[in-house]
Scaffold this active site. Structure first.
Site, PDB file in Angstrom:
ATOM      1  N   GLY A 189      13.650 -10.293  23.336  1.00  0.00           N
ATOM      2  CA  GLY A 189      14.101 -11.679  23.334  1.00  0.00           C
ATOM      3  C   GLY A 189      14.597 -12.083  21.960  1.00  0.00           C
ATOM      4  CB  CYS A 190      16.943 -14.718  20.918  1.00  0.00           C
ATOM      5  SG  CYS A 190      16.359 -16.068  21.957  1.00  0.00           S
TER       6      CYS A 190
END
Lengths: 343, 343, 343, 343
Positions: free
Chosen positions: A148-149
């Protein structure tokens, strides 16, 4: 040339994959799927790609996918897990940019994503695609769970400190700020320009799905269960994540700057900035870099880490291309060697 | 009508004072000074005030100031301290929106502001103008030091918790985010639209001048020396501050929501939002409100406080008007009873 | 106190009406309707109104409407025409902020809005609510059709020139630019922050619904059928319209500045700026002003008019309040006397 | 490899040249000059270039320039004209991105730029670097005057119509809108984020320096003196120009879409979009494309042209690279083949 497929290419992550793949020197886009836009030219939906790509969107279930060497899933959560098993069996490599294969514990996944995992048996073989931690495993993997970011920004900030054991793993606070593109290409009122512009707010303070993902990585690094407070915020800009990470220092005399520079000196996309720096998100916009700076507050004995990435590039599609490069034995930076767009 | 003077009215704080004063029911603008624009109509510099104000800017040293009942200093730091003594002697009331009289310790002031204080003898009588803490003293004061924007947001978030003794005062982290107007109305490259837009960064991590100001207030509240890590950030928006404040809870079972609601129930400008809320800066834009929400992270035993203000209103000019109202025995909300501008 | 109802108050126009009405000295909000949010407190949907309004949203069909003195329709087009007849019969005054009663020709309305008009018989008595043109008629009207945002900016720019007959009515080009709030408070992909931010485009070049509305007014002013090219554009900002209007001058020697100043000298909300000015939208943000400047290009014999308004205020809710004030014989500026918010 | 020098590389145009040159397959950056930053590493001023460029800024007068094959001037106006003669004599090729060599008439240049031209004798040999008009001349030129950003957008919109003689050259109106980066990387109050954000305005209506430059090109195309009304506006975004160009049609029955498609079918950077399109600036952000759409208003017999470019790329540095490619016989698209950055 590697034949690549992109499933769910109408979101911002999918669009970023297309932007990177159309110029990749050793890959070509073979098929692009979208349920909603099936049959339409990709360049009709994304006019910026006029002249760059001639394909039309296909149905998700297309047999064209099986002709690919690799398939990227840029789908909403709980979609890839239904399609990945068949493609793996057909011998393809898979990089899933959604959260389906990021957590190794199916129970934990169920709790955070509100349903039973449909491909629990694959969690063991899925490799968490953060090259700075798992490069060797990624090279051999068939199924990579692209991070994920927020986790990318926060974990990269903490790797050197946790590996060296210089911070109290019970004291970690990650105050993270993201541009609006992190919320996806969706018609949602709260992301309307008039709602998001000239505004700043925290969200999901009681619990964000990236929390267990970050903890899983930090627990391994710390070799114990860490305590993490994670608060995400929305910034009125399109691209960029800035994570400000706080932790209590266990040792006073350590040379933190050297520690960070040494840990990352061979990493092509990690830039440890000079002492005293304040990295800004535009210095990585559109690029695959993560820029880091470490500060210490003497009075409070606190380590303050500043970490910036472009959420769509190093935080999603760029990292996916980096993983593809590793999986296929290419130069890790292939197709990712352009400078950020500034201003 | 109270005759008000505004010294240094060409900045954003000065402009906000003018916006509020032109419609104040019990005050009138008697003189507006600016060295740079002296002689020019105010409405030529600020076209939004065409039809609202007929004055021209005067020189700073004008004798017109002595005709005022109250003078607001919206000047750069280290300016007011030279002019305030004479005006106080002439019997005027003063509200200084700069930092000159905020720190009670002249040595500390010297260290952070890089020069000797020119009116050290006034520090004792200057009252720190946070009505929620010092309403009675403000009512009797001749000289009010209007709080900084970050300090207002951070202190208001912490008052109930510190007064009740429920947090460890050695564990406080204030991660604060401000709109660009906090940097002032100046020709500076780093505030150019192209530098600040579509960008996010921390700044002044090694030490921001608002740190000692916040600590001074928190020390008093905690009745001991607190340890504070304070990291300010720049948000690509014009107005608004969002402070995310973290502290370790000393007591597990306390009803924090009630504690906050009770502490602030009579405060006209403090809005404790319902449990689970995420206040956003646009909900206070152009208004004098501070909206607060308190969250607790059970796993990490951390109190997470969210506090939003408009940096130019409650963080500067609005709070100054509120202080004026208190000093002159007016309704505390006079001239401040308009809703925020949204969207 | 005038009892006001607002139908369809969950849009930006409705919200702006609420912002203005809560502080109106002679009006009070009696009922606020919304089908989607019926039963919920208004302040839950608009946190900026916490402490300002205690009402909950009612159903559209509520009998509470009939207790009002005036009802504002802030509904999508083709809604008010179904409800207005009954309310008029009940003796209420109506201000419709949608397009239902703006065109006097029902056939023309049908063509542009794609359906038969449901209250054709009311078109005759509906007054086009541009006070600068129809003040006397508005004063006597029961039903006011509040002008569109683009028409307000464009018509106000052209009134003096067309009335004086100094331009060729066959040569008018209106290049108009609007902030995104003009598109309404809706979940639409093209208004997502990431689509609209850092972007600029024209739209509806083949034909925008405001075209016939503008032409209707210009035809009357010119006493003949004008030829108008109207091109709207979207600006990445929340509030504001800037119309740049071009027309060929018929007379060379006219003093255009005086003409404009004379025509508008008694208008409380029209500000003809000094020669050579370039009005900007932020100088009217949140206010009911229209600021105008007239330039002439000698070489090309072209009149260039610059006209700015806040699309939600003078372009919608503010003008509606102005109309209410006129209809009830109040001071025309009541509740509208605050300066713009700048910066 | 072509050895390139960049004079005045601390502006946005210079930075964009560096971004493009660091990845150009057949050019290398030999020297980068800046008076203000001389001696400092380029990557210290532009952190986004860390890892991409190792050079320090040199003095403007450096002899290193003479080692180059080509020198780009990204200097303020009236600078290049003093340095170019010596470099031309030394046998270098020059691309001047400032306005010094754009006007062929030295008197006209003097009038608009307020001084005598210092290298009048070179005006004859300077080629106006719009490849779509002057490709052959550029190929043979030693000195190319790179077009201004507005002229590029406006001229490209008009070439097919003027060449075909279908519009009245006395009726042209160019309503142009530019992002703030067009104003340069400068510390100026009116470009401060708080002044430019959430704002829109026209500027320089009485006369902008790009007016004579556009007219010079249009006169040649029309083979007579055109009449042009040119009004530039500022859009609160960083990059992008949108020109909306109006002209009266002389012929009713012409197939304008085909005319435009035919004229530009071999142009690598001109994209004539399908009928009815509304090109947006983000579809060209960071790229060298110009996207065009032509609309006609039947009632008013007006041609409406929509033209978008990135002002820093096709409007400046990208076009300069395109010119360099032509001058050195390279593939015209070398180093320019990346898609726009979107979102």
């Amino acid at each position: 040339m590697i034949k690549a497929g992109v499933v769910g290419a109408t979101g911002y992550t999918g669009l970023e994959l297309l932007r990177l793949l159309v110029k990749h020197p050793q890959a070509t886009i073979h098929v692009v799927t979208s349920r909603a836009e099936s049959g339409k030219p990709v360049a009709d939906i994304f006019p910026g790609l006029r002249g760059e790509i001639d394909l039309c969107f296909s149905e998700h279930e297309t047999s064209l996918l099986k002709d690919c060497d690799i398939v990227f899933f840029a789908t909403p959560n709980a979609t890839a897990m239904h399609q990945v098993p068949a493609l793996l069996q057909a011998g393809l490599k898979i990089i899933d940019l959604s959260a389906d294969f990021r957590l190794q514990d199916a129970q934990l996944w169920s709790r955070w994503y509100g349903q039973t995992h449909a491909a629990e048996e694959l969690l063991d073989q899925a490799v968490y695609g953060l090259p700075e931690l798992h490069r060797e495993k990624i090279a051999k993997a068939s199924l990579v769970a692209n991070p994920g970011c927020y986790p990318t920004a926060v974990i990269l900030a903490l790797i050197p400190a946790l590996e060296a054991g210089i911070i109290d793993p019970q004291s970690i606070i990650a105050d993270a700020k993201s541009g609006i593109s992190g919320a996806g290409r969706k018609a949602e009122l709260h992301n309307n320009f008039c709602e998001a512009s000239e505004n700043f707010k925290a969200y999901a303070v009681p619990g964000h799905r990236h929390l267990p993902e970050i903890c899983q990585a930090l627990n391994t690094l710390a070799k114990k269960t860490v305590s993490l407070t994670f608060v995400p915020h929305l910034v009125p800009m399109v691209r960029g994540i800035h994570a400000t990470v706080y932790a209590q220092l266990l040792q006073k005399k350590i040379d933190i700057q050297s520690l960070y520079e040494k840990r990352y000196k061979d990493e092509p996309f990690i830039d440890v900035m000079p002492m005293g720096s304040h990295p800004d998100t535009r210095s990585v916009r559109g690029s695959n870099y993560c820029r880091l700076a470490a500060h210490t507050s003497r009075e409070s004995n606190t380590l303050v880490l500043l970490s910036v990435i472009d959420n769509l590039t190093k935080g999603a599609a760029g990292q996916a291309i980096q993983n593809m490069n590793i999986m296929f034995g290419l130069d890790e930076t292939a197709g990712l060697t352009f400078p950020p767009l500034s201003p």
